[in-house]
Design a protein around this motif. Sequence first.
Motif, PDB file in Angstrom:
ATOM      1  N   ASP A  13     -70.519  93.637 -63.051  1.00 46.45           N
ATOM      2  CA  ASP A  13     -70.874  94.419 -64.236  1.00 46.45           C
ATOM      3  C   ASP A  13     -71.893  93.722 -65.138  1.00 46.45           C
ATOM      4  OD1 ASP A  13     -69.911  97.009 -64.424  1.00 46.45           O
ATOM      5  OD2 ASP A  13     -67.933  96.410 -65.153  1.00 46.45           O
ATOM      6  N   PHE A  14     -71.983  92.401 -65.047  1.00 46.53           N
ATOM      7  CA  PHE A  14     -72.945  91.683 -65.881  1.00 46.53           C
ATOM      8  C   PHE A  14     -74.187  91.246 -65.110  1.00 46.53           C
ATOM      9  CE2 PHE A  14     -68.958  90.670 -68.314  1.00 46.53           C
ATOM     10  CZ  PHE A  14     -69.288  91.423 -69.429  1.00 46.53           C
ATOM     11  N   ILE A  15     -74.139  91.316 -63.787  1.00 47.05           N
ATOM     12  CA  ILE A  15     -75.213  90.709 -62.988  1.00 47.05           C
ATOM     13  C   ILE A  15     -75.982  91.719 -62.134  1.00 47.05           C
ATOM     14  CG2 ILE A  15     -75.602  89.088 -61.068  1.00 47.05           C
ATOM     15  CD1 ILE A  15     -73.413  87.332 -62.357  1.00 47.05           C
TER      16      ILE A  15
ATOM     17  N   ARG B 107     -62.912  86.807 -66.221  1.00 51.63           N
ATOM     18  CA  ARG B 107     -63.500  88.152 -66.117  1.00 51.63           C
ATOM     19  C   ARG B 107     -63.232  88.886 -67.428  1.00 51.63           C
ATOM     20  NH1 ARG B 107     -60.771  89.995 -60.367  1.00 51.63           N
ATOM     21  NH2 ARG B 107     -58.964  90.028 -61.746  1.00 51.63           N
ATOM     22  N   GLU B 108     -64.273  89.443 -68.010  1.00 56.33           N
ATOM     23  CA  GLU B 108     -64.085  90.271 -69.202  1.00 56.33           C
ATOM     24  C   GLU B 108     -63.766  91.695 -68.751  1.00 56.33           C
ATOM     25  OE1 GLU B 108     -67.389  90.290 -71.970  1.00 56.33           O
ATOM     26  OE2 GLU B 108     -66.565  91.977 -73.101  1.00 56.33           O
ATOM     27  N   GLY B 109     -62.747  92.276 -69.368  1.00 52.52           N
ATOM     28  CA  GLY B 109     -62.437  93.652 -68.998  1.00 52.52           C
ATOM     29  C   GLY B 109     -61.170  94.139 -69.666  1.00 52.52           C
TER      30      GLY B 109
ATOM     31  N   GLY C 143     -71.818  80.052 -66.486  1.00 50.18           N
ATOM     32  CA  GLY C 143     -71.597  81.494 -66.406  1.00 50.18           C
ATOM     33  C   GLY C 143     -72.422  82.299 -67.397  1.00 50.18           C
ATOM     34  N   VAL C 144     -72.110  83.590 -67.447  1.00 47.15           N
ATOM     35  CA  VAL C 144     -72.871  84.516 -68.290  1.00 47.15           C
ATOM     36  C   VAL C 144     -71.976  85.157 -69.347  1.00 47.15           C
ATOM     37  CG1 VAL C 144     -74.507  85.009 -66.444  1.00 47.15           C
ATOM     38  CG2 VAL C 144     -72.513  86.473 -66.685  1.00 47.15           C
ATOM     39  N   THR C 145     -72.610  85.610 -70.437  1.00 48.57           N
ATOM     40  CA  THR C 145     -73.965  85.283 -70.816  1.00 48.57           C
ATOM     41  C   THR C 145     -73.954  84.123 -71.801  1.00 48.57           C
ATOM     42  OG1 THR C 145     -74.009  86.799 -72.723  1.00 48.57           O
ATOM     43  CG2 THR C 145     -74.695  87.686 -70.593  1.00 48.57           C
ATOM     44  N   THR C 146     -75.031  83.340 -71.790  1.00 54.83           N
ATOM     45  CA  THR C 146     -75.099  82.153 -72.640  1.00 54.83           C
ATOM     46  C   THR C 146     -74.784  82.484 -74.091  1.00 54.83           C
ATOM     47  OG1 THR C 146     -76.883  81.415 -71.179  1.00 54.83           O
ATOM     48  CG2 THR C 146     -76.550  80.171 -73.218  1.00 54.83           C
ATOM     49  N   GLU C 147     -75.409  83.537 -74.601  1.00 59.64           N
ATOM     50  CA  GLU C 147     -75.304  83.850 -76.025  1.00 59.64           C
ATOM     51  C   GLU C 147     -73.946  84.450 -76.395  1.00 59.64           C
ATOM     52  OE1 GLU C 147     -77.642  85.158 -73.983  1.00 59.64           O
ATOM     53  OE2 GLU C 147     -77.409  87.344 -73.933  1.00 59.64           O
ATOM     54  N   CYS C 148     -73.258  84.989 -75.410  1.00 63.02           N
ATOM     55  CA  CYS C 148     -72.046  85.758 -75.713  1.00 63.02           C
ATOM     56  C   CYS C 148     -70.784  85.025 -75.235  1.00 63.02           C
ATOM     57  CB  CYS C 148     -72.195  87.146 -75.096  1.00 63.02           C
ATOM     58  SG  CYS C 148     -70.877  88.280 -75.529  1.00 63.02           S
ATOM     59  N   CYS C 149     -70.330  85.299 -74.042  1.00 62.49           N
ATOM     60  CA  CYS C 149     -69.026  84.787 -73.607  1.00 62.49           C
ATOM     61  C   CYS C 149     -69.022  83.297 -73.294  1.00 62.49           C
ATOM     62  CB  CYS C 149     -68.527  85.607 -72.423  1.00 62.49           C
ATOM     63  SG  CYS C 149     -68.208  87.317 -72.893  1.00 62.49           S
ATOM     64  N   PHE C 150     -70.129  82.783 -72.797  1.00 60.44           N
ATOM     65  CA  PHE C 150     -70.245  81.338 -72.547  1.00 60.44           C
ATOM     66  C   PHE C 150     -70.099  80.566 -73.864  1.00 60.44           C
ATOM     67  CE2 PHE C 150     -73.208  77.768 -72.808  1.00 60.44           C
ATOM     68  CZ  PHE C 150     -72.876  76.962 -71.729  1.00 60.44           C
TER      69      PHE C 150
ATOM     70  N   ILE D 186     -67.656  81.462 -66.244  1.00 60.55           N
ATOM     71  CA  ILE D 186     -67.463  82.587 -67.158  1.00 60.55           C
ATOM     72  C   ILE D 186     -68.091  83.883 -66.635  1.00 60.55           C
ATOM     73  CG2 ILE D 186     -67.938  83.441 -69.518  1.00 60.55           C
ATOM     74  CD1 ILE D 186     -66.114  81.003 -69.541  1.00 60.55           C
ATOM     75  N   ASP D 187     -67.292  84.880 -66.405  1.00 59.84           N
ATOM     76  CA  ASP D 187     -67.709  86.285 -66.287  1.00 59.84           C
ATOM     77  C   ASP D 187     -68.865  86.550 -65.319  1.00 59.84           C
ATOM     78  OD1 ASP D 187     -65.842  86.364 -68.300  1.00 59.84           O
ATOM     79  OD2 ASP D 187     -67.099  87.377 -69.764  1.00 59.84           O
ATOM     80  N   MET D 188     -68.835  85.885 -64.146  1.00 62.93           N
ATOM     81  CA  MET D 188     -69.903  86.144 -63.159  1.00 62.93           C
ATOM     82  C   MET D 188     -69.564  87.429 -62.392  1.00 62.93           C
ATOM     83  SD  MET D 188     -72.233  83.877 -63.669  1.00 62.93           S
ATOM     84  CE  MET D 188     -73.285  83.729 -62.222  1.00 62.93           C
TER      85      MET D 188
ATOM     86  N   GLY E  33     -78.590  84.449 -69.894  1.00 67.11           N
ATOM     87  CA  GLY E  33     -78.230  85.585 -70.736  1.00 67.11           C
ATOM     88  C   GLY E  33     -79.234  86.721 -70.618  1.00 67.11           C
ATOM     89  N   TYR E  34     -79.113  87.644 -71.546  1.00 62.90           N
ATOM     90  CA  TYR E  34     -79.949  88.847 -71.519  1.00 62.90           C
ATOM     91  C   TYR E  34     -81.166  88.754 -72.424  1.00 62.90           C
ATOM     92  CZ  TYR E  34     -75.973  90.925 -69.153  1.00 62.90           C
ATOM     93  OH  TYR E  34     -74.969  91.187 -68.277  1.00 62.90           O
ATOM     94  N   LYS E  35     -81.192  87.738 -73.286  1.00 64.71           N
ATOM     95  CA  LYS E  35     -82.324  87.608 -74.197  1.00 64.71           C
ATOM     96  C   LYS E  35     -82.828  86.182 -74.111  1.00 64.71           C
ATOM     97  CE  LYS E  35     -83.537  88.709 -78.961  1.00 64.71           C
ATOM     98  NZ  LYS E  35     -84.934  89.097 -78.701  1.00 64.71           N
TER      99      LYS E  35
ATOM    100  N   GLY F 167     -61.542  89.740 -74.568  1.00 65.61           N
ATOM    101  CA  GLY F 167     -62.536  89.359 -75.572  1.00 65.61           C
ATOM    102  C   GLY F 167     -63.724  88.644 -74.962  1.00 65.61           C
ATOM    103  N   LYS F 168     -64.560  88.151 -75.833  1.00 60.16           N
ATOM    104  CA  LYS F 168     -65.692  87.346 -75.401  1.00 60.16           C
ATOM    105  C   LYS F 168     -65.224  85.934 -75.101  1.00 60.16           C
ATOM    106  CE  LYS F 168     -68.348  90.866 -76.233  1.00 60.16           C
ATOM    107  NZ  LYS F 168     -68.567  91.782 -75.080  1.00 60.16           N
ATOM    108  N   GLY F 169     -64.369  85.396 -75.948  1.00 65.40           N
ATOM    109  CA  GLY F 169     -63.800  84.073 -75.698  1.00 65.40           C
ATOM    110  C   GLY F 169     -62.665  84.169 -74.690  1.00 65.40           C
TER     111      GLY F 169
ATOM    112  N   ILE G 194     -76.877  98.111 -68.777  1.00 66.50           N
ATOM    113  CA  ILE G 194     -76.831  99.277 -69.652  1.00 66.50           C
ATOM    114  C   ILE G 194     -76.821  98.838 -71.110  1.00 66.50           C
ATOM    115  CG2 ILE G 194     -75.367 101.205 -70.384  1.00 66.50           C
ATOM    116  CD1 ILE G 194     -74.418 101.352 -67.404  1.00 66.50           C
ATOM    117  N   GLU G 195     -76.028  97.781 -71.379  1.00 64.45           N
ATOM    118  CA  GLU G 195     -75.892  97.308 -72.748  1.00 64.45           C
ATOM    119  C   GLU G 195     -77.149  96.627 -73.255  1.00 64.45           C
ATOM    120  OE1 GLU G 195     -72.849  94.462 -75.153  1.00 64.45           O
ATOM    121  OE2 GLU G 195     -73.795  93.696 -73.357  1.00 64.45           O
ATOM    122  N   ALA G 196     -77.615  95.647 -72.474  1.00 58.98           N
ATOM    123  CA  ALA G 196     -78.697  94.795 -72.964  1.00 58.98           C
ATOM    124  C   ALA G 196     -80.055  95.477 -72.823  1.00 58.98           C
ATOM    125  CB  ALA G 196     -78.692  93.471 -72.211  1.00 58.98           C
TER     126      ALA G 196
HETATM  127  N1  TIU Z   1     -69.688  87.947 -70.399  1.00 63.52           N
HETATM  128  C1  TIU Z   1     -70.377  88.330 -71.480  1.00 63.52           C
HETATM  129  O1  TIU Z   1     -71.172  87.584 -72.005  1.00 63.52           O
HETATM  130  N2  TIU Z   1     -70.151  89.612 -71.937  1.00 63.52           N
HETATM  131  C2  TIU Z   1     -71.009  90.302 -72.701  1.00 63.52           C
HETATM  132  O2  TIU Z   1     -70.661  91.320 -73.274  1.00 63.52           O
HETATM  133  N3  TIU Z   1     -72.247  89.791 -72.761  1.00 63.52           N
HETATM  134  C3  TIU Z   1     -73.213  90.197 -73.588  1.00 63.52           C
HETATM  135  O3  TIU Z   1     -74.266  89.619 -73.564  1.00 63.52           O
HETATM  136  N4  TIU Z   1     -72.981  91.189 -74.386  1.00 63.52           N
END
Ligand code: TIU
Length: 231
Positions: A31-33, A75-77, A167-174, A26-28, A197-199, A142-144, A41-43
Amino acid sequence: DPAMLTVDAKPYPYAFSPSHTALLVIDMQRDFILPNGFGEIEAGNGLEAVQASVAPTKKLLDTCRQANIAVFHTREGHKPDLSDCPSSKIIRQNAQPGNTKHLKAIGDMGEMGRLLIRGEYGHDIVDELQPLPGEVIIDKPGKGAFWQTTLMDKLKARAITHLIICGVTTECCFATTLREANDRGFECCGIEEATAGYKEDFKCPTLDMIHWSQGLFGFVASLQPLLDVLA
Ligand code: TIU
Protein backbone atom coordinates in the motif's frame (compact mmCIF):
# COMPACT_ATOMS: atom_id res chain seq x y z
CA ASP A 1 32.02 -5.80 26.11
CA PRO A 2 33.64 -7.99 23.42
CA ALA A 3 30.27 -8.46 21.72
CA MET A 4 29.97 -4.73 21.13
CA LEU A 5 30.13 -3.51 17.53
CA THR A 6 30.66 0.09 16.46
CA VAL A 7 29.65 1.73 13.21
CA ASP A 8 30.47 5.19 11.95
CA ALA A 9 27.38 7.37 12.35
CA LYS A 10 26.16 10.88 13.00
CA PRO A 11 26.62 12.57 15.42
CA TYR A 12 29.27 10.05 16.60
CA PRO A 13 29.86 6.30 16.24
CA TYR A 14 26.95 4.04 17.19
CA ALA A 15 27.89 1.16 19.50
CA PHE A 16 25.57 -1.82 19.84
CA SER A 17 25.55 -5.42 20.89
CA PRO A 18 23.87 -7.58 18.22
CA SER A 19 22.25 -9.82 20.84
CA HIS A 20 20.47 -6.79 22.35
CA THR A 21 19.64 -5.13 19.04
CA ALA A 22 16.61 -5.46 16.78
CA LEU A 23 16.13 -4.42 13.20
CA LEU A 24 12.83 -2.56 12.89
CA VAL A 25 11.51 -2.56 9.31
CA ILE A 26 8.76 0.04 9.13
CA ASP A 27 5.70 -0.39 6.91
CA MET A 28 7.30 -1.82 3.75
CA GLN A 29 3.76 -2.59 2.59
CA ARG A 30 2.40 -2.80 -0.94
CA ASP A 31 0.00 0.00 0.00
CA PHE A 32 2.93 2.38 0.47
CA ILE A 33 5.26 1.14 -2.27
CA LEU A 34 3.29 -0.15 -5.25
CA PRO A 35 1.19 1.82 -7.76
CA ASN A 36 -2.47 2.40 -6.82
CA GLY A 37 -1.74 1.84 -3.15
CA PHE A 38 -2.72 4.16 -0.35
CA GLY A 39 0.60 6.00 -0.50
CA GLU A 40 0.43 6.91 -4.16
CA ILE A 41 -3.16 8.01 -3.78
CA GLU A 42 -2.37 10.00 -0.66
CA ALA A 43 0.93 11.59 -1.56
CA GLY A 44 0.25 12.05 -5.24
CA ASN A 45 3.99 12.12 -5.82
CA GLY A 46 6.19 9.57 -7.49
CA LEU A 47 6.96 6.26 -5.89
CA GLU A 48 10.54 6.22 -7.21
CA ALA A 49 12.20 6.92 -3.87
CA VAL A 50 10.25 4.39 -1.84
CA GLN A 51 10.68 1.77 -4.54
CA ALA A 52 14.41 2.46 -4.72
CA SER A 53 14.65 1.81 -0.98
CA VAL A 54 13.49 -1.81 -1.31
CA ALA A 55 16.84 -3.19 -2.54
CA PRO A 56 19.02 -1.52 0.15
CA THR A 57 16.46 -2.55 2.77
CA LYS A 58 16.69 -6.13 1.52
CA LYS A 59 20.48 -6.01 1.89
CA LEU A 60 20.12 -4.71 5.43
CA LEU A 61 17.50 -7.34 6.26
CA ASP A 62 19.57 -10.22 4.86
CA THR A 63 22.70 -9.07 6.68
CA CYS A 64 20.87 -8.68 10.01
CA ARG A 65 19.36 -12.15 9.55
CA GLN A 66 22.82 -13.62 8.99
CA ALA A 67 24.11 -11.76 12.06
CA ASN A 68 21.28 -13.20 14.19
CA ILE A 69 19.83 -9.78 14.94
CA ALA A 70 16.17 -9.96 15.90
CA VAL A 71 13.90 -8.74 13.11
CA PHE A 72 10.64 -6.86 13.68
CA HIS A 73 8.36 -5.81 10.82
CA THR A 74 5.55 -3.28 11.22
CA ARG A 75 2.43 -2.73 9.16
CA GLU A 76 0.13 0.27 9.37
CA GLY A 77 -3.51 -0.64 9.04
CA HIS A 78 -6.92 -1.07 10.57
CA LYS A 79 -9.59 -3.58 11.39
CA PRO A 80 -12.17 -4.08 8.62
CA ASP A 81 -14.81 -2.19 10.67
CA LEU A 82 -12.34 0.71 11.19
CA SER A 83 -13.13 0.68 14.91
CA ASP A 84 -9.42 1.23 15.62
CA CYS A 85 -9.12 4.18 13.25
CA PRO A 86 -9.55 7.63 14.79
CA SER A 87 -12.08 9.81 13.02
CA SER A 88 -9.40 12.49 12.72
CA LYS A 89 -7.32 10.12 10.62
CA ILE A 90 -10.23 9.13 8.41
CA ILE A 91 -11.15 12.77 7.89
CA ARG A 92 -7.70 14.18 7.22
CA GLN A 93 -6.38 11.27 5.16
CA ASN A 94 -9.36 11.50 2.91
CA ALA A 95 -10.67 13.36 -0.08
CA GLN A 96 -10.92 17.00 0.98
CA PRO A 97 -13.00 19.66 -0.75
CA GLY A 98 -10.78 20.93 -3.55
CA ASN A 99 -8.39 17.98 -3.29
CA THR A 100 -8.37 16.48 -6.72
CA LYS A 101 -5.58 13.99 -6.02
CA HIS A 102 -6.53 12.19 -2.87
CA LEU A 103 -9.76 10.64 -3.98
CA LYS A 104 -9.82 7.59 -1.75
CA ALA A 105 -9.84 7.10 1.98
CA ILE A 106 -8.75 4.41 4.42
CA GLY A 107 -11.08 1.44 4.01
CA ASP A 108 -12.11 2.30 0.45
CA MET A 109 -11.69 -0.39 -2.20
CA GLY A 110 -8.52 -0.01 -4.25
CA GLU A 111 -6.87 -2.19 -6.84
CA MET A 112 -5.01 -4.13 -4.12
CA GLY A 113 -8.03 -4.49 -1.84
CA ARG A 114 -9.43 -2.16 0.78
CA LEU A 115 -6.82 0.52 1.53
CA LEU A 116 -4.83 -0.03 4.74
CA ILE A 117 -7.13 -2.79 5.97
CA ARG A 118 -5.60 -5.83 7.67
CA GLY A 119 -5.81 -9.00 5.66
CA GLU A 120 -5.96 -7.21 2.32
CA TYR A 121 -3.26 -7.83 -0.29
CA GLY A 122 -2.17 -4.20 -0.32
CA HIS A 123 -1.78 -4.10 3.44
CA ASP A 124 0.86 -6.83 3.43
CA ILE A 125 4.61 -6.46 3.02
CA VAL A 126 6.16 -6.43 -0.46
CA ASP A 127 7.33 -9.80 -1.78
CA GLU A 128 11.05 -8.98 -1.54
CA LEU A 129 10.88 -8.25 2.21
CA GLN A 130 8.36 -10.85 3.41
CA PRO A 131 8.96 -11.85 7.05
CA LEU A 132 10.49 -15.24 7.78
CA PRO A 133 9.06 -17.60 10.41
CA GLY A 134 10.19 -16.42 13.84
CA GLU A 135 10.31 -12.77 12.89
CA VAL A 136 7.85 -10.48 14.67
CA ILE A 137 5.08 -8.63 12.83
CA ILE A 138 3.57 -5.65 14.62
CA ASP A 139 0.24 -4.41 13.29
CA LYS A 140 -0.25 -0.80 14.28
CA PRO A 141 -3.14 1.64 13.84
CA GLY A 142 -0.92 4.72 14.16
CA LYS A 143 2.14 6.20 12.59
CA GLY A 144 4.30 5.27 15.56
CA ALA A 145 4.83 1.56 16.18
CA PHE A 146 4.44 1.77 19.98
CA TRP A 147 0.90 3.22 20.08
CA GLN A 148 -1.71 0.50 20.70
CA THR A 149 0.70 -2.35 19.98
CA THR A 150 2.67 -5.02 21.83
CA LEU A 151 6.01 -3.76 20.48
CA MET A 152 7.36 -2.57 23.86
CA ASP A 153 6.54 -5.88 25.56
CA LYS A 154 8.06 -7.92 22.76
CA LEU A 155 11.27 -5.85 22.73
CA LYS A 156 11.56 -6.14 26.52
CA ALA A 157 10.96 -9.89 26.39
CA ARG A 158 14.02 -10.16 24.16
CA ALA A 159 16.11 -7.71 26.25
CA ILE A 160 16.43 -5.38 23.29
CA THR A 161 18.04 -2.02 24.06
CA HIS A 162 19.13 -0.88 20.60
CA LEU A 163 17.09 -0.45 17.43
CA ILE A 164 18.32 -0.24 13.86
CA ILE A 165 15.44 1.41 12.02
CA CYS A 166 14.59 1.47 8.32
CA GLY A 167 11.49 1.60 6.14
CA VAL A 168 8.88 4.02 4.85
CA THR A 169 8.10 6.77 4.98
CA THR A 170 11.00 8.76 6.42
CA GLU A 171 8.87 11.79 7.25
CA CYS A 172 5.96 9.85 8.70
CA CYS A 173 6.09 6.39 10.30
CA PHE A 174 9.88 6.01 10.34
CA ALA A 175 10.43 9.30 12.17
CA THR A 176 7.45 8.92 14.50
CA THR A 177 8.54 5.43 15.54
CA LEU A 178 12.16 6.45 16.07
CA ARG A 179 11.05 9.34 18.27
CA GLU A 180 8.67 7.13 20.24
CA ALA A 181 11.46 4.58 20.74
CA ASN A 182 13.88 7.26 21.93
CA ASP A 183 11.41 8.41 24.60
CA ARG A 184 11.22 4.81 25.81
CA GLY A 185 14.98 4.57 26.29
CA PHE A 186 16.04 2.73 23.15
CA GLU A 187 19.27 3.73 21.41
CA CYS A 188 18.11 4.17 17.82
CA CYS A 189 20.02 4.33 14.57
CA GLY A 190 18.25 5.15 11.30
CA ILE A 191 19.80 3.86 8.08
CA GLU A 192 19.93 6.51 5.40
CA GLU A 193 19.71 4.40 2.21
CA ALA A 194 17.09 2.09 3.72
CA THR A 195 14.48 4.75 4.34
CA ALA A 196 12.58 6.91 1.86
CA GLY A 197 9.49 9.03 1.63
CA TYR A 198 7.06 10.78 -0.66
CA LYS A 199 8.56 14.26 -0.53
CA GLU A 200 12.20 14.50 -1.47
CA ASP A 201 12.72 17.78 0.40
CA PHE A 202 11.75 16.17 3.70
CA LYS A 203 14.32 13.39 3.87
CA CYS A 204 17.44 15.37 4.71
CA PRO A 205 15.84 17.57 7.40
CA THR A 206 14.08 14.58 8.94
CA LEU A 207 17.36 12.69 9.28
CA ASP A 208 19.24 15.82 10.38
CA MET A 209 16.73 16.40 13.19
CA ILE A 210 17.42 12.90 14.51
CA HIS A 211 21.15 13.39 15.05
CA TRP A 212 21.23 17.16 15.58
CA SER A 213 22.51 18.52 18.89
CA GLN A 214 24.56 15.47 19.93
CA GLY A 215 21.79 13.09 18.93
CA LEU A 216 18.48 14.71 19.87
CA PHE A 217 16.60 11.52 19.01
CA GLY A 218 19.44 9.15 18.09
CA PHE A 219 21.87 8.26 15.35
CA VAL A 220 21.92 8.09 11.56
CA ALA A 221 24.30 5.75 9.72
CA SER A 222 24.98 4.86 6.11
CA LEU A 223 24.16 1.35 4.98
CA GLN A 224 27.55 0.09 3.76
CA PRO A 225 29.56 0.70 6.94
CA LEU A 226 26.87 -1.13 8.89
CA LEU A 227 26.90 -4.07 6.46
CA ASP A 228 30.70 -4.15 6.83
CA VAL A 229 30.69 -4.35 10.64
CA LEU A 230 27.96 -7.02 10.61
CA ALA A 231 29.68 -9.18 7.98
N1 TIU B 1 4.14 4.21 6.81
C1 TIU B 1 3.84 5.51 6.68
O1 TIU B 1 4.72 6.35 6.68
N2 TIU B 1 2.51 5.83 6.53
C2 TIU B 1 2.07 6.97 5.98
O2 TIU B 1 0.90 7.31 6.09
N3 TIU B 1 2.99 7.67 5.31
C3 TIU B 1 2.83 8.91 4.83
O3 TIU B 1 3.77 9.43 4.29
N4 TIU B 1 1.69 9.50 4.98
